[in-house]
Design an enzyme around this catalytic site. Structure first.
Site, PDB file in Angstrom:
ATOM      1  N   GLU A 194       8.229  27.036 -22.434  1.00 46.53           N
ATOM      2  CA  GLU A 194       7.789  28.093 -22.571  1.00 46.53           C
ATOM      3  C   GLU A 194       6.525  27.846 -23.284  1.00 46.53           C
ATOM      4  OE1 GLU A 194      11.090  30.252 -24.582  1.00 46.53           O
ATOM      5  OE2 GLU A 194      12.279  30.475 -22.850  1.00 46.53           O
TER       6      GLU A 194
ATOM      7  N   GLU B 156      16.462  29.044 -17.262  1.00 48.37           N
ATOM      8  CA  GLU B 156      17.154  29.325 -18.641  1.00 48.37           C
ATOM      9  C   GLU B 156      17.500  31.007 -17.784  1.00 48.37           C
ATOM     10  OE1 GLU B 156      15.401  29.446 -22.365  1.00 48.37           O
ATOM     11  OE2 GLU B 156      15.015  26.618 -22.834  1.00 48.37           O
TER      12      GLU B 156
HETATM   13  O1  IFM Z   1      17.114  29.068 -27.797  1.00 48.21           O
HETATM   14  C1  IFM Z   1      15.364  29.005 -26.911  1.00 48.21           C
HETATM   15  C2  IFM Z   1      15.065  27.797 -26.118  1.00 48.21           C
HETATM   16  O2  IFM Z   1      14.868  26.515 -26.797  1.00 48.21           O
HETATM   17  C3  IFM Z   1      13.882  28.507 -25.561  1.00 48.21           C
HETATM   18  N1  IFM Z   1      14.597  29.331 -24.450  1.00 48.21           N
HETATM   19  C4  IFM Z   1      14.771  30.310 -25.208  1.00 48.21           C
HETATM   20  C5  IFM Z   1      16.096  30.097 -26.284  1.00 48.21           C
HETATM   21  C6  IFM Z   1      16.547  31.324 -26.792  1.00 48.21           C
HETATM   22  O3  IFM Z   1      15.729  31.953 -27.575  1.00 48.21           O
END
Ligand code: IFM
Length: 446
Positions: A160, A352
């Site tokens: 990210e 994710e």
């Molecule tokens: O916890 C975070 C992760 O580190 C990166 N993506 C989003 C998740 C939730 O906010």
């Protein structure tokens, strides 16, 4: 179409603890956490889930799910305390053991080289707005790949990068907590350059490596009173900046005018374009753009993270997660279609997906009840299957996250885990979602 692989994810600062062990240096999150008011509950990652010390217990939990892969991140300050020079033996040994522990359990290691823990010394030398940080990253990537590359093939460079650039150097709500604007565009370009240089370094050290980047893309939707120009600007910063550079070697025209004119040097974007063997998508929610939104929208949905945008606010529609994020699995299908369109033929990993909800007490067997999370996962897994049926080459679905952990500026107040980490004792208590996801992975569908 290949069968879909499953995994579960964590990230170093969010779970490891043991910050002073093995010569680890300080990182930008250690500094931000020490700043009064920066973290909602005043906490930090010093203990977190104590996973550095409990690696085997956690790997048993991963194996118990029946998934094929574990996505974790490597803490740069454990490898180079100040972000330069030779590798720290203890740091490399730790991740070496982690990889071996995965292989011994029949699991694939899916490391991410950077999930936000920049060595503080590099921040003091300019951080991501400084070009030299990209060169440092490539040196670090080479050290890690030389050690783990005989057993790891699926590598991610960055998690990210939008968060690192725009929450870190514009909104200032994530480390290093710099409020401003222009520096965020420099950070974004250097993160992409670092990705390209890092990918080259990984491939040089580990010729079988398949290197990707993990993006948090989101459909940007318009509320009734929303301004389409604001929508376009948010979309440019959230999505097109990254996709245009990676797919076509260019940046959206409306953003180039906002960046330092000397930022992009000859040859930079040629290296970024075509640097991917796969692309990772972290999807949680669509964004909704209004003129007048509620006073506080979802966590991280901060208008200051979009420098140069016309006046707007975020107005997520119900149902919402505990983060205040709109729940809508159709957004996942939409972004997967975009990826297939922009990066044709490239394997896609959902790296994710998951949700924070307040858990709903204990079941008779002592496990945690979390029906909302199960519903969210069920709908989003169906969205992945929908996209695959349309031909989007999604090869993996990785749930966020194995266990409740340090949720950045929210501290420990928001829980995304399939496993609860009992406050105080740190005892791992599986939730109903852990059992449900395990059954889903094994092909038992309800
Ligand atoms: O916890 C975070 C992760 O580190 C990166 N993506 C989003 C998740 C939730 O906010």
């Amino acid at each position: 179409m290949l069968p879909l692989g499953y995994g579960v994810a964590t990230a170093s600062y969010q779970v490891e603890g043991s910050l002073g062990v093995g010569g680890r240096g300080r990182c930008i999150w250690d500094e931000l956490c020490a700043r009064p008011g920066a973290i909602a509950d005043g906490s930090d990652g010093s203990v977190a889930c104590d996973s550095y010390a409990r690696t085997d217990e956690d790997l048993d939990l991963v194996a118990g799910l029946g998934v094929g892969a574990y996505r974790f991140s490597i803490a740069w300050p454990r490898i180079q305390a100040d972000g330069t020079g030779p590798a720290l033996v203890a740091g490399l040994d730790h991740y070496d053991r982690l990889v071996d522990g995965l292989l011994a359990r029949g699991l694939t290691a899916m490391p991410t080289l950077y999930h936000w823990d920049l060595p503080q010394a590099l921040q003091e030398a300019g951080g991501w707005p400084a070009r030299v940080t990209a060169e440092r990253f490539a040196e670090y990537a080479a050290l890690v790949a030389a050690r783990l590359g005989d057993r790891v093939t699926t590598w991610a460079t960055f998690n990210e990068p939008w968060c690192s650039a725009f929450l870190g150097y514009a909104a200032g709500v994530y480390a290093p907590g710099v409020r401003g604007g222009d520096a965020a565009f420099s950070a974004a370009h250097h993160l992409l350059l670092a990705h390209a240089l890092g990918a080259e370094a990984v491939r040089a050290a580990a010729p079988d490596a398949q290197v990707g980047i993990v993006l948090n893309l989101a459909p940007v939707r318009l509320d009734d009173d929303g301004d389409p120009d604001a929508q376009d600007h948010v979309d440019a910063i959230q999505n097109r900046l990254w996709l245009d550079a990676l797919a076509r070697g260019s940046y959206p025209t409306r953003l180039t005018a906002l960046a330092d004119p000397g930022l992009v040097r000859a040859g930079d974007l040629e290296r970024v374009q075509g640097s991917l063997d796969w692309v990772g998508l972290n999807y949680y929610s669509p964004y909704r753009i209004a003129l007048h939104g509620p006073p506080r929208a979802g966590v991280g949905q901060d208008v200051d993270a979009y420098p140069g945008a016309p006046v707007f606010s975020f107005a997520p529609r119900e149902p919402l997660t505990a983060m205040g994020w709109e729940v809508d699995a159709t957004g996942l299908v939409e972004v997967l279609r975009t990826l297939a369109d922009q990066l044709p033929g490239l394997p896609v990993r959902v790296t994710e997906n998951g949700a924070a909800f307040d858990d709903q007490g204990r079941r008779d067997d002592g496990s945690v009840q979390d029906d909302d999370r199960i519903g969210y996962l069920r709908d989003h897994l169906a969205a992945v299957e929908q996209a695959r049926s349309e031909g989007v080459p999604v090869v993996d679905y990785v749930a966020w996250t194995l266990m409740d952990n340090f949720e950045w500026a929210e501290g420990y107040l928001k829980t995304f885990g399939l496993v609860e980490v009992e406050p105080g004792t740190l005892r791992r208590v599986p939730k109903a979602s852990y059992d449900w996801f395990g059954r889903y992975v094994r092909g038992e569908r309800d």
